[in-house]
Motif scaffolding. Structure first.
Motif, PDB file in Angstrom:
ATOM      1  N   LYS A  17       0.882  -1.104   0.088  1.00  0.00           N
ATOM      2  CA  LYS A  17      -0.128  -0.083  -0.131  1.00  0.00           C
ATOM      3  C   LYS A  17       1.019   1.296  -0.008  1.00  0.00           C
ATOM      4  N   GLY A  18       2.093   1.022   0.169  1.00  0.00           N
ATOM      5  CA  GLY A  18       3.014   2.293   0.432  1.00  0.00           C
ATOM      6  C   GLY A  18       2.706   3.054   1.482  1.00  0.00           C
ATOM      7  N   ILE A  19       2.363   2.840   2.615  1.00  0.00           N
ATOM      8  CA  ILE A  19       2.048   3.359   3.858  1.00  0.00           C
ATOM      9  C   ILE A  19       3.248   3.873   4.473  1.00  0.00           C
ATOM     10  N   ILE A  20       3.318   5.341   4.581  1.00  0.00           N
ATOM     11  CA  ILE A  20       4.076   6.046   5.517  1.00  0.00           C
ATOM     12  C   ILE A  20       3.401   6.620   6.537  1.00  0.00           C
ATOM     13  N   THR A  21       3.926   6.014   7.770  1.00  0.00           N
ATOM     14  CA  THR A  21       2.795   6.269   9.014  1.00  0.00           C
ATOM     15  C   THR A  21       3.428   7.841   9.701  1.00  0.00           C
ATOM     16  N   GLU A  22       2.773   8.423  10.626  1.00  0.00           N
ATOM     17  CA  GLU A  22       3.074   9.572  11.305  1.00  0.00           C
ATOM     18  C   GLU A  22       4.203   9.732  11.725  1.00  0.00           C
ATOM     19  N   SER A  23       4.780   8.292  12.439  1.00  0.00           N
ATOM     20  CA  SER A  23       5.948   8.430  13.071  1.00  0.00           C
ATOM     21  C   SER A  23       6.950   8.279  12.017  1.00  0.00           C
ATOM     22  N   ASN A  24       6.837   8.161  10.676  1.00  0.00           N
ATOM     23  CA  ASN A  24       7.583   8.118   9.469  1.00  0.00           C
ATOM     24  C   ASN A  24       7.275   9.115   8.770  1.00  0.00           C
ATOM     25  N   PRO A  25       7.543  10.471   8.829  1.00  0.00           N
ATOM     26  CA  PRO A  25       7.180  11.578   7.953  1.00  0.00           C
ATOM     27  C   PRO A  25       7.493  11.413   6.484  1.00  0.00           C
TER      28      PRO A  25
END
Length: 189
Positions: free
Chosen positions: A173-181
């Motif tokens: 999905k190519g998800i970059i989480t909040e903890s990984n800006p």
């Protein structure tokens, strides 16, 4: 989402091996593929068949009597099978050994078309560098991320080797989480 003239079109952006499908779906795909191979009288060697799965069943996109791109790396890193060697051996008429198809890993190739794709590549390279097994990225500070209509518009690609015990969804999905800006800096390769 594709728009305008291309609204009903699709663009191949990634491939995962092994597929995460049910045994019943796998059997249905295998049955359909064998029917196609028989219809085209393909008896041995590699065959590249692209298909799309949806709730209405299987849609065949492409068939070619050749190995598809990226497959050798995907198969090697998922199953530890040398696909090129098997293809060569089959082409020479040599007997193939029994092959155990038990995936040890997922292997995902992601193709870079957009700035978002590139940002995710940089994220993975920074956070999970050990998982990138090969990358061919052709991006410079002058790269323009325009509308892509086919693979020729790709800005590069990279492979991610994911342990079979992990869920590959965040990479798919190519998800970059909040903890990984979001990463915006470009680098040359």
């Amino acid at each position: 989402m594709r728009k305008g003239y291309y609204k009903n079109d699709f663009l191949e952006t990634q491939q995962l091996i092994p597929a995460r499908i049910s045994k019943a779906r796998h059997q249905d795909i295998e049955y359909q593929i064998l029917k196609i191979l028989d219809a085209f009288e393909i008896k041995f060697g590699a065959c590249h068949i692209e298909l799309k799965l949806d709730i209405n069943g299987i849609k065949i996109i492409e068939i070619a009597s050749r190995m598809g791109g990226w497959r050798n790396v995907l198969v090697k890193n998922s199953y530890d099978i040398d696909y090129n060697y098997l293809l060569l051996k089959a082409s020479l008429g040599r007997k193939l050994d029994d092959i155990k198809c038990n995936a040890k890993n997922f292997c995902l190739v992601k193709i870079i078309f957009t700035q978002k794709d590139y940002n995710f590549y940089l994220h993975v390279k920074q956070r999970y560098p050990q998982m990138i097994i090969n990358d061919n990225v052709f991006i410079t500070n002058e790269t323009k991320f325009d509308y892509s209509s086919d693979l020729l518009d790709a800005k590069g690609y990279y492979y991610i080797k994911i342990p079979s015990t992990d869920n590959p969804s965040k990479f798919i999905k190519g998800i970059i989480t909040e903890s990984n800006p979001k990463i915006t800096a470009k680098s040359s390769h």
